[in-house]
Design a protein around this motif. Structure first.
Motif, PDB file in Angstrom:
ATOM      1  N   ASP A  83      60.417 -85.632 -97.781  1.00  0.00           N
ATOM      2  CA  ASP A  83      60.722 -86.297 -99.040  1.00  0.00           C
ATOM      3  C   ASP A  83      61.729 -85.484 -99.850  1.00  0.00           C
ATOM      4  OD1 ASP A  83      59.327 -84.220-100.305  1.00  0.00           O
ATOM      5  OD2 ASP A  83      57.457 -85.351-100.352  1.00  0.00           O
ATOM      6  N   ARG A  84      62.003 -85.945-101.069  1.00  0.00           N
ATOM      7  CA  ARG A  84      63.026 -85.322-101.911  1.00  0.00           C
ATOM      8  C   ARG A  84      62.651 -83.909-102.342  1.00  0.00           C
ATOM      9  NH1 ARG A  84      66.258 -89.594-104.362  1.00  0.00           N
ATOM     10  NH2 ARG A  84      66.725 -88.260-106.138  1.00  0.00           N
ATOM     11  N   THR A  85      61.367 -83.678-102.547  1.00  0.00           N
ATOM     12  CA  THR A  85      60.950 -82.333-102.935  1.00  0.00           C
ATOM     13  C   THR A  85      61.265 -81.339-101.835  1.00  0.00           C
ATOM     14  OG1 THR A  85      59.189 -83.171-104.362  1.00  0.00           O
ATOM     15  CG2 THR A  85      59.007 -80.893-103.643  1.00  0.00           C
ATOM     16  N   GLN A  86      60.941 -81.721-100.596  1.00  0.00           N
ATOM     17  CA  GLN A  86      61.250 -80.842 -99.470  1.00  0.00           C
ATOM     18  C   GLN A  86      62.758 -80.638 -99.330  1.00  0.00           C
ATOM     19  OE1 GLN A  86      58.510 -79.398 -97.559  1.00  0.00           O
ATOM     20  NE2 GLN A  86      57.774 -80.138 -99.533  1.00  0.00           N
ATOM     21  N   ALA A  87      63.516 -81.683 -99.627  1.00  0.00           N
ATOM     22  CA  ALA A  87      64.978 -81.564 -99.565  1.00  0.00           C
ATOM     23  C   ALA A  87      65.482 -80.582-100.615  1.00  0.00           C
ATOM     24  CB  ALA A  87      65.624 -82.940 -99.777  1.00  0.00           C
ATOM     25  N   ALA A  88      64.906 -80.621-101.806  1.00  0.00           N
ATOM     26  CA  ALA A  88      65.317 -79.701-102.864  1.00  0.00           C
ATOM     27  C   ALA A  88      64.985 -78.264-102.495  1.00  0.00           C
ATOM     28  CB  ALA A  88      64.639 -80.080-104.180  1.00  0.00           C
ATOM     29  N   VAL A  89      63.785 -78.044-101.990  1.00  0.00           N
ATOM     30  CA  VAL A  89      63.394 -76.697-101.565  1.00  0.00           C
ATOM     31  C   VAL A  89      64.344 -76.196-100.480  1.00  0.00           C
ATOM     32  CG1 VAL A  89      61.598 -75.359-100.409  1.00  0.00           C
ATOM     33  CG2 VAL A  89      60.965 -76.989-102.190  1.00  0.00           C
ATOM     34  N   PHE A  90      64.670 -77.063 -99.523  1.00  0.00           N
ATOM     35  CA  PHE A  90      65.594 -76.708 -98.446  1.00  0.00           C
ATOM     36  C   PHE A  90      66.953 -76.303 -99.020  1.00  0.00           C
ATOM     37  CE2 PHE A  90      69.032 -77.781 -95.568  1.00  0.00           C
ATOM     38  CZ  PHE A  90      68.611 -77.272 -94.346  1.00  0.00           C
ATOM     39  N   ALA A  91      67.439 -77.067 -99.982  1.00  0.00           N
ATOM     40  CA  ALA A  91      68.761 -76.799-100.555  1.00  0.00           C
ATOM     41  C   ALA A  91      68.813 -75.436-101.224  1.00  0.00           C
ATOM     42  CB  ALA A  91      69.130 -77.897-101.553  1.00  0.00           C
ATOM     43  N   TYR A  92      67.746 -75.078-101.922  1.00  0.00           N
ATOM     44  CA  TYR A  92      67.713 -73.764-102.575  1.00  0.00           C
ATOM     45  C   TYR A  92      67.555 -72.644-101.559  1.00  0.00           C
ATOM     46  CZ  TYR A  92      67.554 -75.662-107.293  1.00  0.00           C
ATOM     47  OH  TYR A  92      67.875 -76.283-108.473  1.00  0.00           O
ATOM     48  N   GLU A  93      66.695 -72.837-100.580  1.00  0.00           N
ATOM     49  CA  GLU A  93      66.405 -71.768 -99.622  1.00  0.00           C
ATOM     50  C   GLU A  93      67.586 -71.470 -98.707  1.00  0.00           C
ATOM     51  OE1 GLU A  93      61.583 -71.782 -99.179  1.00  0.00           O
ATOM     52  OE2 GLU A  93      62.755 -72.795 -97.630  1.00  0.00           O
ATOM     53  N   THR A  94      68.405 -72.469 -98.449  1.00  0.00           N
ATOM     54  CA  THR A  94      69.568 -72.240 -97.595  1.00  0.00           C
ATOM     55  C   THR A  94      70.781 -71.780 -98.392  1.00  0.00           C
ATOM     56  OG1 THR A  94      70.182 -74.584 -97.771  1.00  0.00           O
ATOM     57  CG2 THR A  94      68.861 -73.928 -95.851  1.00  0.00           C
ATOM     58  N   GLY A  95      70.664 -71.780 -99.718  1.00  0.00           N
ATOM     59  CA  GLY A  95      71.778 -71.340-100.546  1.00  0.00           C
ATOM     60  C   GLY A  95      72.788 -72.423-100.850  1.00  0.00           C
ATOM     61  N   LEU A  96      72.521 -73.678-100.414  1.00  0.00           N
ATOM     62  CA  LEU A  96      73.429 -74.760-100.732  1.00  0.00           C
ATOM     63  C   LEU A  96      73.519 -74.949-102.248  1.00  0.00           C
ATOM     64  CD1 LEU A  96      75.174 -77.152 -99.682  1.00  0.00           C
ATOM     65  CD2 LEU A  96      73.112 -78.568 -99.803  1.00  0.00           C
ATOM     66  N   VAL A  97      72.392 -74.735-102.906  1.00  0.00           N
ATOM     67  CA  VAL A  97      72.336 -74.780-104.368  1.00  0.00           C
ATOM     68  C   VAL A  97      71.782 -73.463-104.853  1.00  0.00           C
ATOM     69  CG1 VAL A  97      71.295 -75.898-106.357  1.00  0.00           C
ATOM     70  CG2 VAL A  97      71.987 -77.275-104.394  1.00  0.00           C
ATOM     71  N   ARG A  98      72.413 -72.890-105.863  1.00  0.00           N
ATOM     72  CA  ARG A  98      71.956 -71.643-106.442  1.00  0.00           C
ATOM     73  C   ARG A  98      71.276 -71.928-107.780  1.00  0.00           C
ATOM     74  NH1 ARG A  98      70.912 -68.217-103.206  1.00  0.00           N
ATOM     75  NH2 ARG A  98      70.958 -66.651-104.852  1.00  0.00           N
ATOM     76  N   PRO A  99      70.173 -71.226-108.075  1.00  0.00           N
ATOM     77  CA  PRO A  99      69.542 -71.381-109.393  1.00  0.00           C
ATOM     78  C   PRO A  99      70.554 -71.118-110.496  1.00  0.00           C
ATOM     79  CG  PRO A  99      68.140 -70.112-107.930  1.00  0.00           C
ATOM     80  CD  PRO A  99      69.455 -70.281-107.217  1.00  0.00           C
ATOM     81  N   SER A 100      70.453 -71.874-111.566  1.00  0.00           N
ATOM     82  CA  SER A 100      71.398 -71.749-112.671  1.00  0.00           C
ATOM     83  C   SER A 100      71.434 -70.331-113.209  1.00  0.00           C
ATOM     84  CB  SER A 100      70.999 -72.718-113.804  1.00  0.00           C
ATOM     85  OG  SER A 100      71.860 -72.588-114.896  1.00  0.00           O
ATOM     86  N   GLY A 101      72.637 -69.794-113.310  1.00  0.00           N
ATOM     87  CA  GLY A 101      72.810 -68.467-113.882  1.00  0.00           C
ATOM     88  C   GLY A 101      72.826 -67.359-112.856  1.00  0.00           C
ATOM     89  N   TYR A 102      72.708 -67.731-111.530  1.00  0.00           N
ATOM     90  CA  TYR A 102      72.678 -66.694-110.499  1.00  0.00           C
ATOM     91  C   TYR A 102      73.740 -66.977-109.442  1.00  0.00           C
ATOM     92  CZ  TYR A 102      68.350 -65.513-112.746  1.00  0.00           C
ATOM     93  OH  TYR A 102      67.429 -65.158-113.677  1.00  0.00           O
TER      94      TYR A 102
END
Length: 222
Positions: free
Chosen positions: A203-222
C-alpha cells in the motif's frame, strides 16, 4: 458493506471504549477483541476481519510482530491500523515497516476513529495527515535499517512513476498529486498501482517507507 473490525489492546477500557464508538457507526462492526499479539493473530484467523486496530505495546507478543505475522502471508487482505499514545513513537515506524497501513492516536475523536477505519478498509493508507509524514521522515532519518531495500529497485520505475512515488512519500493524496502534475486522478491511481506492483509493496504507506529508506526522498531539512 459492513467493515469488520478486531481491536487488539491489553487495556480493557480501551477495547470497550473503541467497541462502543465503532459499533455506533452504521457501516462498522467490532467482531472481536484481543488482549495481546498472539490473541490478535488467533482472532484474525477465526474471524477474518477487514481491519485490526493494533496496540503496539502489549505484554507477550507485541503489536509489531503481530502486525508482521498478520500482514506477511501471501494473499493477506486484512489491514492493520496501529494505535499509539504518542505521535512520535519509534515503535510506530517499525510497525509501518512491518506492514501496518497507518496509525492513529488513542485520543482520536469518534469521528476520526471511524474515518480511519474506513480509509484503511477501503484499501488506502492512512498517510495523508502531516503527523504521519513527519513520523516516517523522522524515523527513516534516525533508524539504521540493516535490511533497507536496495535502491536498484527504483530503477525499474519510469520517471513519472518515481515522481509519483516521491509525492506519495510527501503525504499527498491522489487528488493532490493529480493537481500537482496536472493529470487526471485516475491516471495517478494507475501510476500508484503500477508502482506497488513493480516494487512488491502492499500500500501507500509501504511505498512511502520505501521511498525514504532508499533515499529517493530525504526528510525535510536533511
Amino acid at each position: 458493506m459492513t467493515i469488520r473490525v478486531v481491536i487488539a489492546d491489553d487495556q480493557m477500557m480501551v477495547r470497550q471504549g473503541f467497541t462502543v464508538l465503532l459499533n455506533a457507526e452504521p457501516d462498522i462492526e467490532v467482531v472481536g477483541q484481543a488482549v495481546d499479539g498472539l490473541d490478535a493473530i488467533a482472532r484474525v484467523g477465526e474471524l477474518a476481519p477487514d481491519v485490526v486496530l493494533m496496540d503496539i505495546r502489549m505484554p507477550g507478543l507485541g503489536g509489531i510482530e503481530a502486525t508482521r505475522r498478520i500482514t506477511g502471508p501471501a494473499g493477506a487482505t486484512v489491514k492493520v491500523l496501529v494505535l499509539t499514545t504518542f505521535d512520535l513513537d519509534e515503535y510506530v515506524y517499525e510497525a509501518l515497516r512491518a506492514g501496518a497501513s497507518g496509525f492513529l492516536l488513542k485520543d482520536a475523536s469518534a469521528a476520526e476513529l471511524a474515518q480511519a477505519v474506513r480509509v484503511v478498509a477501503g484499501g488506502d493508507a492512512l498517510l495523508a495527515p502531516n503527523i504521519t509524514k513527519r513520523l516516517i521522515a523522522e524515523f527513516s532519518r534516525l533508524t539504521v535499517t540493516p535490511h533497507a531495500p536496495s535502491k536498484d529497485r527504483v530503477d525499474g520505475l519510469t520517471e513519472r512513476e518515481s515522481e509519483v512515488l516521491s509525492l506519495i512519500a510527501q503525504g499527498l493524496s491522489n487528488a493532490e498529486i493529480a493537481g500537482r502534475l496536472v493529470v487526471a486522478e485516475q491516471t495517478v491511481k494507475t501510476h500508484v498501482g503500477r508502482i506497488l506492483v513493480k516494487l512488491g509493496l502492499r500500500d501507500r504507506t509501504q511505498a512511502a517507507v520505501f521511498a525514504y529508506e532508499t533515499g529517493l526522498v530525504r526528510p525535510s531539512g536533511y
